[in-house]
Design an enzyme around this catalytic site. Structure first.
Site, PDB file in Angstrom:
ATOM      1  N   ARG A 183       0.873  -1.272  -0.062  1.00 22.47           N
ATOM      2  CA  ARG A 183      -0.110  -0.092  -0.012  1.00 22.47           C
ATOM      3  C   ARG A 183       0.812   1.276  -0.124  1.00 22.47           C
ATOM      4  O   ARG A 183       1.878   1.361   0.715  1.00 22.47           O
ATOM      5  CB  ARG A 183      -1.104   0.044   1.212  1.00 22.47           C
ATOM      6  CG  ARG A 183      -1.904  -0.790   1.110  1.00 22.47           C
ATOM      7  CD  ARG A 183      -3.247  -0.834   2.203  1.00 22.47           C
ATOM      8  NE  ARG A 183      -2.208  -1.287   3.278  1.00 22.47           N
ATOM      9  CZ  ARG A 183      -1.803  -0.486   4.327  1.00 22.47           C
ATOM     10  NH1 ARG A 183      -1.918   0.873   4.438  1.00 22.47           N
ATOM     11  NH2 ARG A 183      -1.116  -1.013   5.507  1.00 22.47           N
ATOM     12  N   TYR A 186      -1.445  -3.520  -7.075  1.00 21.13           N
ATOM     13  CA  TYR A 186      -1.267  -4.454  -5.930  1.00 21.13           C
ATOM     14  C   TYR A 186      -2.370  -4.251  -4.638  1.00 21.13           C
ATOM     15  O   TYR A 186      -2.690  -3.152  -4.197  1.00 21.13           O
ATOM     16  CB  TYR A 186       0.386  -4.106  -5.264  1.00 21.13           C
ATOM     17  CG  TYR A 186       0.577  -5.365  -4.494  1.00 21.13           C
ATOM     18  CD1 TYR A 186       1.508  -6.272  -5.010  1.00 21.13           C
ATOM     19  CD2 TYR A 186       0.527  -5.221  -3.126  1.00 21.13           C
ATOM     20  CE1 TYR A 186       1.698  -7.640  -4.065  1.00 21.13           C
ATOM     21  CE2 TYR A 186       1.020  -6.267  -2.289  1.00 21.13           C
ATOM     22  CZ  TYR A 186       1.377  -7.239  -2.898  1.00 21.13           C
ATOM     23  OH  TYR A 186       2.029  -8.483  -2.030  1.00 21.13           O
ATOM     24  N   GLY A 187      -2.684  -5.486  -4.251  1.00 19.75           N
ATOM     25  CA  GLY A 187      -3.438  -5.316  -2.967  1.00 19.75           C
ATOM     26  C   GLY A 187      -4.411  -4.133  -2.647  1.00 19.75           C
ATOM     27  O   GLY A 187      -5.261  -4.064  -3.565  1.00 19.75           O
ATOM     28  N   LYS A 197      -9.699  -2.335   1.221  1.00 19.76           N
ATOM     29  CA  LYS A 197      -9.466  -1.331   2.163  1.00 19.76           C
ATOM     30  C   LYS A 197     -10.304  -0.030   1.746  1.00 19.76           C
ATOM     31  O   LYS A 197     -10.533   0.779   2.632  1.00 19.76           O
ATOM     32  CB  LYS A 197      -7.903  -0.871   2.182  1.00 19.76           C
ATOM     33  CG  LYS A 197      -7.472  -1.964   2.742  1.00 19.76           C
ATOM     34  CD  LYS A 197      -7.802  -2.293   4.134  1.00 19.76           C
ATOM     35  CE  LYS A 197      -7.260  -3.757   4.561  1.00 19.76           C
ATOM     36  NZ  LYS A 197      -6.011  -4.152   5.095  1.00 19.76           N
ATOM     37  N   HIS A 230     -10.796  -2.516  11.099  1.00 17.48           N
ATOM     38  CA  HIS A 230      -9.614  -3.302  10.696  1.00 17.48           C
ATOM     39  C   HIS A 230      -9.379  -4.529  11.916  1.00 17.48           C
ATOM     40  O   HIS A 230      -8.562  -4.379  12.472  1.00 17.48           O
ATOM     41  CB  HIS A 230      -8.397  -2.399  10.578  1.00 17.48           C
ATOM     42  CG  HIS A 230      -7.201  -3.087  10.000  1.00 17.48           C
ATOM     43  ND1 HIS A 230      -6.000  -2.674   9.966  1.00 17.48           N
ATOM     44  CD2 HIS A 230      -7.310  -3.923   9.016  1.00 17.48           C
ATOM     45  CE1 HIS A 230      -5.209  -3.367   9.009  1.00 17.48           C
ATOM     46  NE2 HIS A 230      -5.835  -4.223   8.601  1.00 17.48           N
ATOM     47  N   SER A 288      -1.610  -3.697  10.337  1.00 15.95           N
ATOM     48  CA  SER A 288      -1.358  -4.625   9.225  1.00 15.95           C
ATOM     49  C   SER A 288       0.253  -5.371   9.553  1.00 15.95           C
ATOM     50  O   SER A 288       1.031  -4.714  10.119  1.00 15.95           O
ATOM     51  CB  SER A 288      -0.821  -3.656   7.884  1.00 15.95           C
ATOM     52  OG  SER A 288      -1.871  -2.912   7.508  1.00 15.95           O
ATOM     53  N   CYS A 327       0.539  -7.589  11.801  1.00 20.93           N
ATOM     54  CA  CYS A 327       0.889  -7.802  13.330  1.00 20.93           C
ATOM     55  C   CYS A 327      -0.019  -8.845  13.809  1.00 20.93           C
ATOM     56  O   CYS A 327      -0.084  -9.064  15.153  1.00 20.93           O
ATOM     57  CB  CYS A 327       0.336  -6.634  13.951  1.00 20.93           C
ATOM     58  SG  CYS A 327       1.789  -5.058  13.448  1.00 20.93           S
ATOM     59  N   GLY A 328      -0.296  -9.718  13.057  1.00 16.73           N
ATOM     60  CA  GLY A 328      -0.871 -11.107  13.626  1.00 16.73           C
ATOM     61  C   GLY A 328      -2.291 -11.216  13.425  1.00 16.73           C
ATOM     62  O   GLY A 328      -3.057 -12.117  14.216  1.00 16.73           O
ATOM     63  N   ASP A 339      -9.194  -9.808   8.426  1.00 15.09           N
ATOM     64  CA  ASP A 339      -9.089  -8.433   8.280  1.00 15.09           C
ATOM     65  C   ASP A 339     -10.138  -7.214   8.479  1.00 15.09           C
ATOM     66  O   ASP A 339      -9.486  -6.183   8.952  1.00 15.09           O
ATOM     67  CB  ASP A 339      -8.319  -8.265   6.878  1.00 15.09           C
ATOM     68  CG  ASP A 339      -7.554  -7.239   6.476  1.00 15.09           C
ATOM     69  OD1 ASP A 339      -6.443  -7.217   7.236  1.00 15.09           O
ATOM     70  OD2 ASP A 339      -7.792  -6.463   5.561  1.00 15.09           O
ATOM     71  N   ARG A 362       2.160 -12.295  -0.313  1.00 18.50           N
ATOM     72  CA  ARG A 362       0.942 -12.572   0.061  1.00 18.50           C
ATOM     73  C   ARG A 362       0.329 -13.636  -0.602  1.00 18.50           C
ATOM     74  O   ARG A 362       0.547 -14.072  -1.889  1.00 18.50           O
ATOM     75  CB  ARG A 362      -0.143 -11.447   0.057  1.00 18.50           C
ATOM     76  CG  ARG A 362       0.217 -10.126   0.717  1.00 18.50           C
ATOM     77  CD  ARG A 362      -0.629  -9.480   1.586  1.00 18.50           C
ATOM     78  NE  ARG A 362      -0.051  -8.446   2.278  1.00 18.50           N
ATOM     79  CZ  ARG A 362      -0.675  -8.213   3.483  1.00 18.50           C
ATOM     80  NH1 ARG A 362      -1.922  -8.726   3.975  1.00 18.50           N
ATOM     81  NH2 ARG A 362      -0.198  -7.202   4.472  1.00 18.50           N
TER      82      ARG A 362
HETATM   83  P1  GTP Z   1      -2.795  -7.471   7.429  1.00 15.30           P
HETATM   84  O1  GTP Z   1      -3.162  -8.621   6.133  1.00 15.30           O
HETATM   85  O2  GTP Z   1      -1.432  -6.947   6.721  1.00 15.30           O
HETATM   86  O3  GTP Z   1      -3.825  -6.495   7.532  1.00 15.30           O
HETATM   87  O4  GTP Z   1      -2.072  -8.120   8.434  1.00 15.30           O
HETATM   88  P2  GTP Z   1      -2.427  -9.315   9.656  1.00 15.30           P
HETATM   89  O5  GTP Z   1      -2.803  -8.636  10.887  1.00 15.30           O
HETATM   90  O6  GTP Z   1      -3.377 -10.178   9.266  1.00 15.30           O
HETATM   91  O7  GTP Z   1      -1.166 -10.172   9.680  1.00 15.30           O
HETATM   92  P3  GTP Z   1      -0.336 -11.442   9.851  1.00 15.30           P
HETATM   93  O8  GTP Z   1      -1.337 -12.316  10.749  1.00 15.30           O
HETATM   94  O9  GTP Z   1      -0.383 -12.009   8.479  1.00 15.30           O
HETATM   95  O10 GTP Z   1       0.891 -11.246  10.367  1.00 15.30           O
HETATM   96  C1  GTP Z   1       1.910 -11.815   9.975  1.00 15.30           C
HETATM   97  C2  GTP Z   1       3.338 -11.410  10.882  1.00 15.30           C
HETATM   98  O11 GTP Z   1       2.946 -11.377  12.147  1.00 15.30           O
HETATM   99  C3  GTP Z   1       4.315 -12.515  10.451  1.00 15.30           C
HETATM  100  O12 GTP Z   1       5.642 -11.959  10.412  1.00 15.30           O
HETATM  101  C4  GTP Z   1       4.214 -13.407  11.576  1.00 15.30           C
HETATM  102  O13 GTP Z   1       5.477 -14.013  11.955  1.00 15.30           O
HETATM  103  C5  GTP Z   1       3.872 -12.473  12.780  1.00 15.30           C
HETATM  104  N1  GTP Z   1       3.081 -13.119  14.007  1.00 15.30           N
HETATM  105  C6  GTP Z   1       1.731 -13.647  13.957  1.00 15.30           C
HETATM  106  N2  GTP Z   1       1.532 -13.831  15.150  1.00 15.30           N
HETATM  107  C7  GTP Z   1       2.445 -13.893  15.685  1.00 15.30           C
HETATM  108  C8  GTP Z   1       2.742 -14.313  17.080  1.00 15.30           C
HETATM  109  O14 GTP Z   1       1.887 -14.535  18.180  1.00 15.30           O
HETATM  110  N3  GTP Z   1       4.173 -14.036  17.785  1.00 15.30           N
HETATM  111  C9  GTP Z   1       5.169 -13.437  17.186  1.00 15.30           C
HETATM  112  N4  GTP Z   1       6.226 -13.100  17.454  1.00 15.30           N
HETATM  113  N5  GTP Z   1       4.785 -13.006  15.639  1.00 15.30           N
HETATM  114  C10 GTP Z   1       3.787 -13.335  15.076  1.00 15.30           C
HETATM  115  C1  SPV Z   2      -3.015  -4.387   5.284  1.00 13.07           C
HETATM  116  O1  SPV Z   2      -2.129  -3.695   4.696  1.00 13.07           O
HETATM  117  O2  SPV Z   2      -3.589  -4.124   6.040  1.00 13.07           O
HETATM  118  C2  SPV Z   2      -3.669  -5.460   4.407  1.00 13.07           C
HETATM  119  C3  SPV Z   2      -3.030  -5.692   3.016  1.00 13.07           C
HETATM  120  O3  SPV Z   2      -4.595  -6.237   4.955  1.00 13.07           O
HETATM  121  S1  SPV Z   2      -3.684  -4.604   1.941  1.00 13.07           S
HETATM  122  O4  SPV Z   2      -4.991  -5.295   1.194  1.00 13.07           O
HETATM  123  O5  SPV Z   2      -2.807  -4.360   0.824  1.00 13.07           O
HETATM  124  O6  SPV Z   2      -4.101  -3.324   2.363  1.00 13.07           O
HETATM  125 MN    MN Z   3      -5.119  -5.435   6.758  1.00 12.85          MN
END
Ligand code: GTP
Ligand code: SPV
Ligand code: MN
Length: 609
Positions: free
Chosen positions: A83, A222-223, A231, A251, A273, A275-276, A302, A393
């Protein structure tokens, strides 16, 4: 545009009697000058045809059908990988309605700029017309849109991510309003221009007109820049609409948790984004928990739309039907649910390709001895470059997740017991604590911070304020958004409890203090029990934290009471620094910040004194 240039011309107006839709498509085609127009029907056959086209154009590499049936790899242009927050605009009529955290431009000026950009932007290409619906089509909150795009990659992703095609066009019918979304990758195939595998433009615009409810996106494929239902519509425009209508667009992931006594709770969590959210939403508990009868289900990973429902609780739906999940770090160990969800019918973008045409990314397994990296170059473990882009992704159908909740498409949504905030915080923030009440919880969300990630272009790894994980996604004034959260309290009879978690706290040597991933279910158990009033919390100035005796640590290697204390600790000096570091944010929003939040800040300082 000459009407003789395609068999699809004149417009297939027989497909819809919606005159405003037909007129808009005609006008936009006149502006963008595509060679052809293709109304997307959303069928599997059409999806396969478009995927074949993408293979022929070099955008897609088909994956090994024995390992990844009906799945493809796409490599984007290295300049189009995330983004673009600095190119994202909220063009409300008044600048003050966009607020201090959004980019703003006068709408008429922006329209003029964009009209010039879009003029001829689709020359030599096909304009696809994608009727789409965010939310179950029969849900009271369903939001209809139509995206015009010159990217077949966008079409095949949209089919996974939302309801689209003929069924949506029929639901729009002759009279229903829809959000017009215009998208171009911004690389017209004028005389002498050769197409490339990932067309895009260095100049990008992701523009929202909240009053007239329109999206214009230019230059990126992209995305969230390009899949406009996600979004742009389901968050930025939906936030502005939901404020006026008394609901919330957030979100957030949505998940269910069933305890051994058969009581099912639902919670949402707002993490920034990368962060898990996906990881927590798909969590399958470790054996220690499943044996005792704990079960988890997934509703969304999401976006959540929440409204005060008939039960008196907040109800939530996931407006999407697919995952656009972060690949790196996902493995059979960290997230088996995600691995199953992406086992087939999946589009991978910017991951690495193995010699047997499977996919690989950092954290999946031990690195293979040879790969083709996300830029298409040969890769070996010692080459010093990541094989997959950090924001690579997978686009996978939500229904393929093994623990998808039976109610995930229920138009009435699921009743929410807890709202969780959190982010990547190497220090200060305990593993989990609970807000004293709704207003304090809103304060926690509003002041939430996190280290920046690769989900957006720009520097990675510094802590920034990301209120409710919505900094890049709030379609109006952030101060008004906080006021809306505070107002919602009056509309909800049975308020969810609010919590803050941090999986990312580190020790002095930089090691995570908490194992995370599947073990996060232990934190969820504490949250659910607190919501049910079954256990006491330990009162600190920042909120309630768990007592060690109430927190199940059985079966986590070497996690004893001293480690628990380190992960949970409230440290006065860190919190004084935290409050100071919130100053800039409060100053930025000074004119718009609700008094209640200033008061919460005073109260926090008083409790710490
Ligand atoms: P968007 O799709 O971008 O909105 O993000 P999301 O919040 O769905 O992120 P996602 O769950 O894909 O986060 C992935 C990242 O977080 C990876 O780098 C994982 O390794 C890290 N991660 C997820 N859960 C944990 C956890 O419990 N502990 C740690 N240390 N890292 C985590
Ligand atoms: C985020 O960045 O929070 C996402 C991926 O979930 S995107 O759809 O590119 O915004
Ligand atoms: Mn997101």
């Amino acid at each position: 545009m000459t009407s003789g240039s395609t068999q699809e011309m004149p417009l297939k107006s027989s497909l819809t009697e919606n005159q405003s839709l037909v007129t808009w498509v005609e006008e936009m085609a006149e502006l963008c000058k595509p060679d052809q127009i293709h109304w997307i029907d959303g069928s599997d056959g059409e999806w396969s045809q478009l995927c074949n086209l993408l293979v022929a154009q070099g955008t897609f590499t088909p994956l090994n059908p024995a390992k990844h049936p009906n799945s493809f790899l796409a490599r984007s242009n290295p300049s189009d990988v995330a983004r673009v927050e600095d190119r994202t605009f909220i063009c409300s009529l008044r600048e003050s309605d966009a607020g201090a955290t959004n980019n703003w431009s006068p709408p008429e000026m922006m329209r003029k700029t964009l009209t010039e950009k879009f003029d001829g932007s689709m020359v030599g290409r096909t304009m696809y017309v994608i009727p789409f619906c965010m939310g179950p089509i029969d849900s009271p909150l369903a939001m209809f849109g139509v995206q015009l795009t010159d990217s077949p990659y966008v079409c095949v992703n949209m089919k996974i991510m939302c309801h689209m095609g003929t069924k949506v066009l029929n639901a729009i019918g002759p009279n229903r309003s829809f959000v017009p979304c215009l998208h171009s990758v911004g690389m017209p195939l004028k005389e002498g221009v050769r197409d490339v595998a990932w067309p895009c433009n260095d100049e990008k615009y992701i523009v929202h007109f909240p009053e007239s409810r329109e999206v214009w996106s230019y230059g990126s494929g992209y995305g969230g820049n390009a899949l406009l239902g996600k979004k742009c519509v389901a968050l930025r425009l939906a936030t502005a609409i939901s404020r006026d209508q008394g609901w919330m667009a957030e979100h957030m992931l949505i998940m269910g948790l069933e305890s051994p006594d058969g009581i099912k709770s639902y919670l949402t969590a707002a993490f920034p984004s990368q962060c898990g959210k996906t990881n927590l939403a798909m969590l399958i508990p470790p054996e220690h928990y499943t044996k005792r009868g704990w079960k988890t289900t997934l509703v969304g990973d999401d976006i959540a739309w929440l409204w005060p429902g008939e039960t008196g609780k907040l109800h939530a739906i996931n407006p999407e039907t697919g995952f656009f999940g972060v690949a790196p770090g996902t493995s059979w160990h960290s997230n088996p649910g995600a691995m199953e969800a992406m086992a087939s019918n999946t589009i991978f973008t910017n991951v690495a390709l193995t010699d047997d045409h499977s996919v690989w990314w950092e954290g999946l397994s031990d690195p293979p001895s040879h790969l083709i990296d996300w830029t298409g170059k040969d890769w070996t473990p010692d080459c010093g470059r990541p094989a997959a882009h950090p924001n690579s992704r997978f686009t996978a159908p939500a229904g393929q997740c093994p623990n998808i909740d039976p109610a995930w498409q229920d138009p009435q949504g699921v009743p929410i017991d807890a709202i969780v905030f959190g982010g990547r915080r190497p220090s200060t923030m305990p593993l989990v604590f609970q807000a004293f009440d709704w207003t304090h919880g809103v304060f926690l969300g509003a002041t939430q911070g996190s280290e920046t990630t690769a989900a957006a272009t720009g520097a990675v790894g510094h802590v920034r304020r990301d209120p409710m994980a919505m900094l890049p996604f709030c379609g109006y004034n952030m101060g008004d958004y906080f006021a809306h959260w505070l107002n919602m309290r009056k509309l909800i009879r049975q308020l969810p409890r609010i919590f803050h978690v941090n999986w990312f706290r580190k020790n002095e040597s930089g090691k995570f203090l908490w194992p995370g991933f599947r073990e996060n279910v232990r934190v969820l158990e504490w949250i659910v029990k607190r919501c049910q009033g079954r256990i006491a919390g330990h009162e600190t100035p920042i909120g309630w934290t768990p007592h060690f005796v109430d927190f199940d640590t059985d079966g986590i290697d070497g996690f004893d009471e001293s480690q628990f204390d380190a992960a949970m600790a409230f440290r006065q000096n860190e919190w004084l620094a935290e409050i100071t570091s919130q100053n800039d944010f409060f100053l930025k929003l000074y004119h718009d910040m609700p008094k209640e939040l200033l008061c919460q800040r005073e109260l926090l300082m008083a409790r710490m004194a």
